[in-house]
Design a protein around this motif. Structure first.
Motif, PDB file in Angstrom:
ATOM      1  N   SER A 109      61.041   0.332  54.265  1.00  0.00           N
ATOM      2  CA  SER A 109      59.972   0.740  55.337  1.00  0.00           C
ATOM      3  C   SER A 109      58.698   0.335  55.069  1.00  0.00           C
ATOM      4  CB  SER A 109      60.027   2.177  55.034  1.00  0.00           C
ATOM      5  OG  SER A 109      59.408   2.584  53.973  1.00  0.00           O
ATOM      6  N   LYS A 110      57.956   0.422  55.773  1.00  0.00           N
ATOM      7  CA  LYS A 110      56.440  -0.085  55.439  1.00  0.00           C
ATOM      8  C   LYS A 110      55.916   0.639  54.377  1.00  0.00           C
ATOM      9  CE  LYS A 110      55.292  -0.862  60.392  1.00  0.00           C
ATOM     10  NZ  LYS A 110      54.366  -0.400  61.622  1.00  0.00           N
ATOM     11  N   ARG A 111      55.929   1.943  53.764  1.00  0.00           N
ATOM     12  CA  ARG A 111      55.473   2.337  52.871  1.00  0.00           C
ATOM     13  C   ARG A 111      56.170   1.714  51.553  1.00  0.00           C
ATOM     14  NH1 ARG A 111      56.826   7.792  49.574  1.00  0.00           N
ATOM     15  NH2 ARG A 111      55.258   7.499  47.988  1.00  0.00           N
ATOM     16  N   TRP A 112      57.317   1.167  51.734  1.00  0.00           N
ATOM     17  CA  TRP A 112      58.171   0.563  50.472  1.00  0.00           C
ATOM     18  C   TRP A 112      57.651  -0.899  50.398  1.00  0.00           C
ATOM     19  CZ3 TRP A 112      61.947   2.961  47.188  1.00  0.00           C
ATOM     20  CH2 TRP A 112      62.074   4.475  47.607  1.00  0.00           C
ATOM     21  N   LYS A 113      57.125  -1.508  51.166  1.00  0.00           N
ATOM     22  CA  LYS A 113      56.915  -2.934  51.176  1.00  0.00           C
ATOM     23  C   LYS A 113      56.409  -3.563  50.137  1.00  0.00           C
ATOM     24  CE  LYS A 113      55.210  -6.886  54.053  1.00  0.00           C
ATOM     25  NZ  LYS A 113      54.647  -7.368  55.358  1.00  0.00           N
ATOM     26  N   ASN A 114      55.189  -2.936  49.630  1.00  0.00           N
ATOM     27  CA  ASN A 114      54.486  -3.345  48.266  1.00  0.00           C
ATOM     28  C   ASN A 114      54.407  -2.317  47.033  1.00  0.00           C
ATOM     29  OD1 ASN A 114      53.649  -5.813  49.414  1.00  0.00           O
ATOM     30  ND2 ASN A 114      52.353  -4.970  50.594  1.00  0.00           N
ATOM     31  N   LEU A 115      55.297  -1.182  47.343  1.00  0.00           N
ATOM     32  CA  LEU A 115      55.330  -0.268  46.221  1.00  0.00           C
ATOM     33  C   LEU A 115      55.407  -0.723  45.131  1.00  0.00           C
ATOM     34  CD1 LEU A 115      54.613   2.684  45.962  1.00  0.00           C
ATOM     35  CD2 LEU A 115      56.906   3.258  46.431  1.00  0.00           C
ATOM     36  N   TRP A 116      56.756  -1.634  44.976  1.00  0.00           N
ATOM     37  CA  TRP A 116      57.165  -1.838  43.446  1.00  0.00           C
ATOM     38  C   TRP A 116      55.994  -2.674  42.906  1.00  0.00           C
ATOM     39  CZ3 TRP A 116      57.384  -6.807  41.512  1.00  0.00           C
ATOM     40  CH2 TRP A 116      57.162  -7.981  42.367  1.00  0.00           C
ATOM     41  N   THR A 117      55.296  -3.272  43.438  1.00  0.00           N
ATOM     42  CA  THR A 117      54.044  -4.353  43.105  1.00  0.00           C
ATOM     43  C   THR A 117      53.046  -3.306  42.202  1.00  0.00           C
ATOM     44  OG1 THR A 117      52.775  -4.376  44.838  1.00  0.00           O
ATOM     45  CG2 THR A 117      54.421  -5.904  44.594  1.00  0.00           C
ATOM     46  N   THR A 118      53.029  -1.980  42.438  1.00  0.00           N
ATOM     47  CA  THR A 118      52.094  -1.030  41.544  1.00  0.00           C
ATOM     48  C   THR A 118      52.847  -0.319  40.678  1.00  0.00           C
ATOM     49  OG1 THR A 118      52.138   0.441  43.304  1.00  0.00           O
ATOM     50  CG2 THR A 118      50.431  -1.277  43.737  1.00  0.00           C
ATOM     51  N   ALA A 119      54.372  -0.476  40.704  1.00  0.00           N
ATOM     52  CA  ALA A 119      54.836   0.480  39.727  1.00  0.00           C
ATOM     53  C   ALA A 119      54.462  -0.113  38.153  1.00  0.00           C
ATOM     54  CB  ALA A 119      56.449   0.213  39.768  1.00  0.00           C
ATOM     55  N   PRO A 120      54.501   1.200  37.470  1.00  0.00           N
ATOM     56  CA  PRO A 120      53.998   1.033  35.898  1.00  0.00           C
ATOM     57  C   PRO A 120      55.237   0.883  35.222  1.00  0.00           C
ATOM     58  CG  PRO A 120      53.801   3.197  36.586  1.00  0.00           C
ATOM     59  CD  PRO A 120      54.425   2.602  37.874  1.00  0.00           C
ATOM     60  N   TYR A 121      56.541   0.734  35.694  1.00  0.00           N
ATOM     61  CA  TYR A 121      57.669   0.470  34.960  1.00  0.00           C
ATOM     62  C   TYR A 121      58.409  -0.865  35.487  1.00  0.00           C
ATOM     63  CZ  TYR A 121      56.857   5.636  34.381  1.00  0.00           C
ATOM     64  OH  TYR A 121      56.311   6.811  33.979  1.00  0.00           O
ATOM     65  N   LEU A 122      58.455  -1.563  34.554  1.00  0.00           N
ATOM     66  CA  LEU A 122      59.056  -2.927  34.989  1.00  0.00           C
ATOM     67  C   LEU A 122      60.405  -3.261  34.127  1.00  0.00           C
ATOM     68  CD1 LEU A 122      55.910  -5.320  35.005  1.00  0.00           C
ATOM     69  CD2 LEU A 122      57.161  -3.931  36.860  1.00  0.00           C
ATOM     70  N   ASN A 123      61.491  -3.531  34.769  1.00  0.00           N
ATOM     71  CA  ASN A 123      62.848  -3.410  33.887  1.00  0.00           C
ATOM     72  C   ASN A 123      63.596  -4.625  34.214  1.00  0.00           C
ATOM     73  OD1 ASN A 123      65.383  -3.028  32.871  1.00  0.00           O
ATOM     74  ND2 ASN A 123      65.874  -1.249  33.960  1.00  0.00           N
ATOM     75  N   PHE A 124      63.213  -5.617  33.268  1.00  0.00           N
ATOM     76  CA  PHE A 124      64.119  -6.861  33.555  1.00  0.00           C
ATOM     77  C   PHE A 124      65.528  -7.023  32.533  1.00  0.00           C
ATOM     78  CE2 PHE A 124      59.575  -7.694  34.374  1.00  0.00           C
ATOM     79  CZ  PHE A 124      59.485  -8.262  35.869  1.00  0.00           C
ATOM     80  N   ASP A 125      66.189  -6.184  33.047  1.00  0.00           N
ATOM     81  CA  ASP A 125      67.506  -6.129  32.387  1.00  0.00           C
ATOM     82  C   ASP A 125      68.498  -7.312  33.015  1.00  0.00           C
ATOM     83  OD1 ASP A 125      69.865  -5.716  30.885  1.00  0.00           O
ATOM     84  OD2 ASP A 125      69.875  -3.594  31.411  1.00  0.00           O
ATOM     85  N   ASN A 126      68.660  -8.579  32.312  1.00  0.00           N
ATOM     86  CA  ASN A 126      69.347  -9.236  32.844  1.00  0.00           C
ATOM     87  C   ASN A 126      70.983  -9.032  32.939  1.00  0.00           C
ATOM     88  OD1 ASN A 126      69.633 -12.037  34.205  1.00  0.00           O
ATOM     89  ND2 ASN A 126      70.411 -12.881  32.234  1.00  0.00           N
ATOM     90  N   GLY A 127      71.187  -7.975  31.794  1.00  0.00           N
ATOM     91  CA  GLY A 127      72.592  -7.690  31.991  1.00  0.00           C
ATOM     92  C   GLY A 127      73.232  -6.936  33.195  1.00  0.00           C
TER      93      GLY A 127
END
Length: 476
Positions: free
Chosen positions: A41-59
């Motif tokens: 949705s429009k609200r979700w378009k850039n929401l992740w870019t402000t998230a304080p939790y970043l999970n780069f689990d390549n598994g």
């Protein structure tokens, strides 16, 4: 009026959630899926870019190429527009080349610059070890730090003034000097977990802030450089202690006066057949000793300092060693233990009953059935006849009269060795209130468990001295 679809209704409800809850959902997802939420949705378009939790689990992300993985993470961090990174996780998921060092250093520096509070690193490399960057040693915002397969070398002081929890798994360079620097630079550290860290000659853990301490490693015998090493623990405010393996030849608990939970699980030594009757290298006139004698000597030192503990867990060879010590009258009782958790193969019930005599005030007993566990105990089953009642030469231990709760975890693939002991227990535990019998579930989950039904039939037919005892059966 156009009727909304169920999908649209669900998305509306999801979008109504506050950002804080959505960010927690993001943390449970791999970053590739989080980035894909821009199309919702429009609200979700850039929401992740402000998230304080970043999970780069390549598994979970499953990048099979080093360059693709590195490029994805770099692009995601460049697009990130948030204020702070509260949680940052990188898990390689597979072995990659040392050329990734620069990228990982950049990500760690990024997390530090954004005042990260929780940092998780799990790195697998080809024939090499990643060294944690020096910038991390003065990260005052850190509250939780966990790293696996990393080298740790300290130049100067460690400044982790806010750190509450530290986990080091398969860490190299974690010597006594490094541990001392960490403890000195982490005045608020409450949880310390050391699992198969680099073997130093001695290790002294001295802290007034620690509340939870877990040590899991084994000596490499013979010829181990720290064969004559000593583990000394002086933590007056420690509440929970876990020691698994054989971390040092000598384990001394100097001050653990606040301890309420203790877990001990000794098993064999690498490079030595633990079942060989000849155990060389001991300082005795014979020059030979059994492994159980060696562990018994270590166990005696520990037991003498934890008799005030109320909750005890014994795993692996600890139970066998303690039983032998009790038989030889080498140890006294544990009058303060209220809860006892045992994990082993229940095939020697005289040993088990004799062991319970040392816990006269026991209120809760947890039995975890373990056959074919990681130490491969070579114990022979007594092969009790299911139709005959269990007979003991001694009277039932006093702890049977105090027991209120019993929990049994049983694998349906194993033998019925546990039932004779439970029959004896039900017969003499006159104040028992509840027995919970857990059977390992089978697939598919909707299929009825024949083993659970068979176990319930066996136990329900057994006589009970307690008129209020409830038998509860479930799968896990």
């Amino acid at each position: 009026m156009k009727k909304r679809s169920s999908r649209e209704g669900f998305m509306d409800r999801l979008s109504e959630l506050p950002d804080s809850i959505i960010f927690h959902i993001f943390w449970s997802l791999p970053m590739t899926d989080v980035v894909r939420t821009t199309i919702l949705s429009k609200r979700w378009k850039n929401l992740w870019t402000t998230a304080p939790y970043l999970n780069f689990d390549n598994g979970a992300m499953e990048f099979g190429d080093d360059r693709k993985l590195e490029n994805f993470i770099n692009r995601a961090l460049l697009r990130w527009k948030g204020v702070r990174v509260l949680k940052f996780k990188f898990k390689s998921g597979y072995e990659f080349d040392e050329s990734m060092y620069v990228g990982i250093d950049f990500w760690v520096q990024f997390a530090k610059d954004k005042e990260v509070e929780e940092l998780y690193l799990d790195i697998i490399l080809f024939d090499d070890i990643y060294w944690l960057p020096q910038c991390l040693h003065s990260c005052s915002s850190l509250k939780v730090l966990s790293f696996k397969n990393c080298n740790f070398r300290v130049y100067g002081d460690v400044q982790w003034n806010q750190l509450k929890s530290l986990t080091i798994i398969d860490g190299f360079g974690v010597t006594e000097h490094v541990i001392n620097q960490i403890l000195y630079g982490s005045p608020r550290l409450e949880v310390l977990i050391l699992s198969f860290v680099d073997r130093g000659e001695n290790l002294c853990i001295r802290s007034t802030s620690l509340k939870v301490l877990s040590i899991h490693k084994s000596l490499y015998f013979p010829g181990d450089p720290c064969w004559d090493s000593e583990l000394r623990i002086c933590t007056p405010n420690l509440e929970t202690l876990e020691i698994k393996g054989v971390p040092h030849k000598k384990c001394l608990l100097v001050n653990v006066s606040s301890l309420t939970h203790a877990t001990l699980g000794f098993f064999g030594l690498h490079g030595f057949d633990e079942y060989d009757s000849d155990f060389p290298g001991m300082d005795t006139e014979r020059g030979l000793f059994t492994l159980d004698d060696f562990l018994g000597d270590m166990f005696c030192r520990i037991l003498s300092t934890i008799q005030h503990v109320e909750n005890v867990t014994l795993m692996f060879r600890c139970i066998k060693v303690l039983g032998a010590m009790i038989k030889r009258c080498m140890t006294s009782s544990f009058p303060n233990v209220k809860s006892l958790h045992l994990g082993f193969c229940f095939n020697d019930y005289k040993l088990l009953v004799g062991l319970l005599q040392s816990f006269p005030q026991l209120k809760k007993l947890v039995l975890e059935y373990k056959v074919g566990n990681e130490i491969h105990e070579k114990q022979q089953s007594l092969n009790f006849d299911a139709k005959s009642s269990l007979k003991f030469e001694a009277y039932p231990p006093e702890s049977f009269l105090q027991l209120r709760t019993v929990e049994v975890t049983w694998d349906e693939d194993e033998d019925d060795d546990v039932f004779p002991f439970l029959e004896f227990l039900l017969k003499y535990a006159s104040n028992l209130e509840k027995m919970v019998f857990k059977v390992k579930g089978i697939m598919p989950p909707k299929r009825p468990s024949k083993s659970l039904f068979r176990a319930s039939q066996k136990l329900l037919r057994m006589p009970r001295s307690s008129t209020i005892a409830q038998l509860i059966f479930c799968e896990y």
